[in-house]
Design a protein around this motif. Structure first.
Motif, mmCIF file in Angstrom:
data_model
loop_
_atom_site.group_PDB
_atom_site.id
_atom_site.type_symbol
_atom_site.label_atom_id
_atom_site.label_comp_id
_atom_site.label_asym_id
_atom_site.label_seq_id
_atom_site.Cartn_x
_atom_site.Cartn_y
_atom_site.Cartn_z
ATOM 1 N N GLY A 15 -3.747 -3.406 13.738
ATOM 2 C CA GLY A 15 -4.871 -4.255 14.072
ATOM 3 C C GLY A 15 -4.678 -5.690 13.638
ATOM 4 N N ALA A 16 -5.726 -6.480 13.781
ATOM 5 C CA ALA A 16 -5.694 -7.894 13.403
ATOM 6 C C ALA A 16 -5.569 -8.041 11.887
ATOM 7 N N PHE A 17 -4.913 -9.113 11.464
ATOM 8 C CA PHE A 17 -4.648 -9.433 10.062
ATOM 9 C C PHE A 17 -3.687 -8.452 9.413
ATOM 10 N N MET A 18 -2.968 -7.679 10.235
ATOM 11 C CA MET A 18 -2.081 -6.645 9.729
ATOM 12 C C MET A 18 -0.714 -6.723 10.409
ATOM 13 N N THR A 19 0.220 -5.957 9.894
ATOM 14 C CA THR A 19 1.528 -5.753 10.507
ATOM 15 C C THR A 19 1.758 -4.240 10.575
ATOM 16 N N PRO A 20 2.872 -3.794 11.152
ATOM 17 C CA PRO A 20 3.150 -2.346 11.152
ATOM 18 C C PRO A 20 3.188 -1.721 9.759
ATOM 19 N N ASP A 21 3.382 -2.542 8.717
ATOM 20 C CA ASP A 21 3.403 -2.004 7.353
ATOM 21 C C ASP A 21 2.101 -1.300 6.989
ATOM 22 N N SER A 22 1.004 -1.695 7.630
ATOM 23 C CA SER A 22 -0.285 -1.062 7.323
ATOM 24 C C SER A 22 -0.286 0.413 7.669
ATOM 25 N N TRP A 23 0.646 0.830 8.529
ATOM 26 C CA TRP A 23 0.729 2.239 8.937
ATOM 27 C C TRP A 23 1.621 3.071 8.015
ATOM 28 N N SER A 24 2.209 2.481 7.003
ATOM 29 C CA SER A 24 3.222 3.197 6.215
ATOM 30 C C SER A 24 2.772 4.565 5.713
ATOM 31 N N PRO A 25 1.607 4.693 5.053
ATOM 32 C CA PRO A 25 1.203 6.033 4.601
ATOM 33 C C PRO A 25 1.012 7.015 5.745
ATOM 34 N N MET A 26 0.367 6.555 6.819
ATOM 35 C CA MET A 26 0.101 7.437 7.950
ATOM 36 C C MET A 26 1.394 7.822 8.675
#
Length: 275
Positions: A15-26
């Motif tokens: 999403g906005a203000f994020m990169t693919p790193d935000s998905w790391s746990p998932m």
């Protein structure tokens, strides 16, 4: 966790203000269960968080929703088969737009940003979350302070977890927020979805009860726009006490487990082998 074979490809959209790193746990959760996962970045988001914070692209402020969607369309057309799409926030809206084009085998939209037909300004916490962005000039790069991020993304989490989550945030284009606010006035808005489209795969829409920037009631209203008689399956689930950081906050595994179960159920409905 033992890996399983014959699992579909999952493509995550941040999403906005994020990169693919935000998905790391998932992503780790899905990887450990044998899924092949992809998480391509939005345009101008394909560098480290530190680099993006220090030196955001001068083109970032010009980035609109149509350009982001078309970026993913090009990626999807290079794949040998349709993946399952999972998106968060603006990524959840993008999943719905891509599913409307029949580019995903199935889609999961988590806390999706408002589509055309929903006025985010009508929801107090959503309006407060983006007010600072809409007060700045059009087509600029926006940054969230910790206090702004705290209210919009992680409002009911412990202080240490809030600061850890803030570590994922990066500057963002303001253009998409203006486009969202003006979607109702634009006949050709890129935020428009054909809610009567029966020629797409199944879609699951997920809300977090305590989300501020995308309130659960707004997400449920998004779900209600879909024609349940279209022939395309659309489902909704709300997780209690979850913030906008539902994809990585404490207890994200419960959300991930629900999604895996939903994916397996959809594959069984289509008569695919589920291992």
């Amino acid at each position: 966790m033992t890996k399983q074979s014959n699992q579909p490809v999952i493509l995550f959209i941040h999403g906005a203000f994020m990169t693919p790193d935000s998905w790391s746990p998932m992503r780790n959760y899905f990887d450990e269960r044998g899924f092949k996962t992809l998480a391509p970045a939005w345009p101008h988001h394909d560098r480290s968080i530190e680099e993006l914070r220090k030196n955001p692209s001068p083109e970032l402020g010009k980035l609109g929703l149509a350009e982001i969607v078309n970026h993913y369309v090009r990626i999807l057309r290079t794949l040998p088969e349709k993946p399952i799409l999972i998106g968060h926030s603006f990524g959840g809206l993008i999943v719905q737009l891509l599913m409307d084009r029949n580019l995903g085998a199935a889609g999961i939209a988590i806390d999706p940003a408002a589509s055309k037909g929903i006025n985010p300004g009508a929801y107090k916490s959503a309006s407060k979350s983006v007010s600072s962005i809409l007060l700045m000039p059009w087509k600029r790069t926006a940054k969230l302070t910790f206090e702004q991020f705290q209210y919009a993304f992680v409002n009911n989490m412990a202080a240490g977890e809030q600061k850890e989550a803030f570590g994922y945030s990066v500057p963002e284009t303001s253009k998409i927020f203006f486009q969202s606010a003006l979607a109702a006035l634009n006949p050709a808005s890129p935020f428009a979805i054909n809610f009567k489209n029966g020629n797409r795969g199944p879609l699951l829409i997920i809300a977090g009860e305590d989300d501020h920037i995308v309130p659960a009631v707004m997400v449920k209203n998004n779900f209600r726009l879909y024609d349940q008689n279209s022939g395309a399956a659309t489902s909704f689930v709300e997780f209690p006490k979850r913030t906008h950081w539902i994809i990585a906050e404490q207890g994200y595994q419960e959300v991930a487990e629900y999604m895996v179960g939903w994916i397996h159920n959809q594959r069984e409905v289509r008569g695919e082998i589920v291992s």
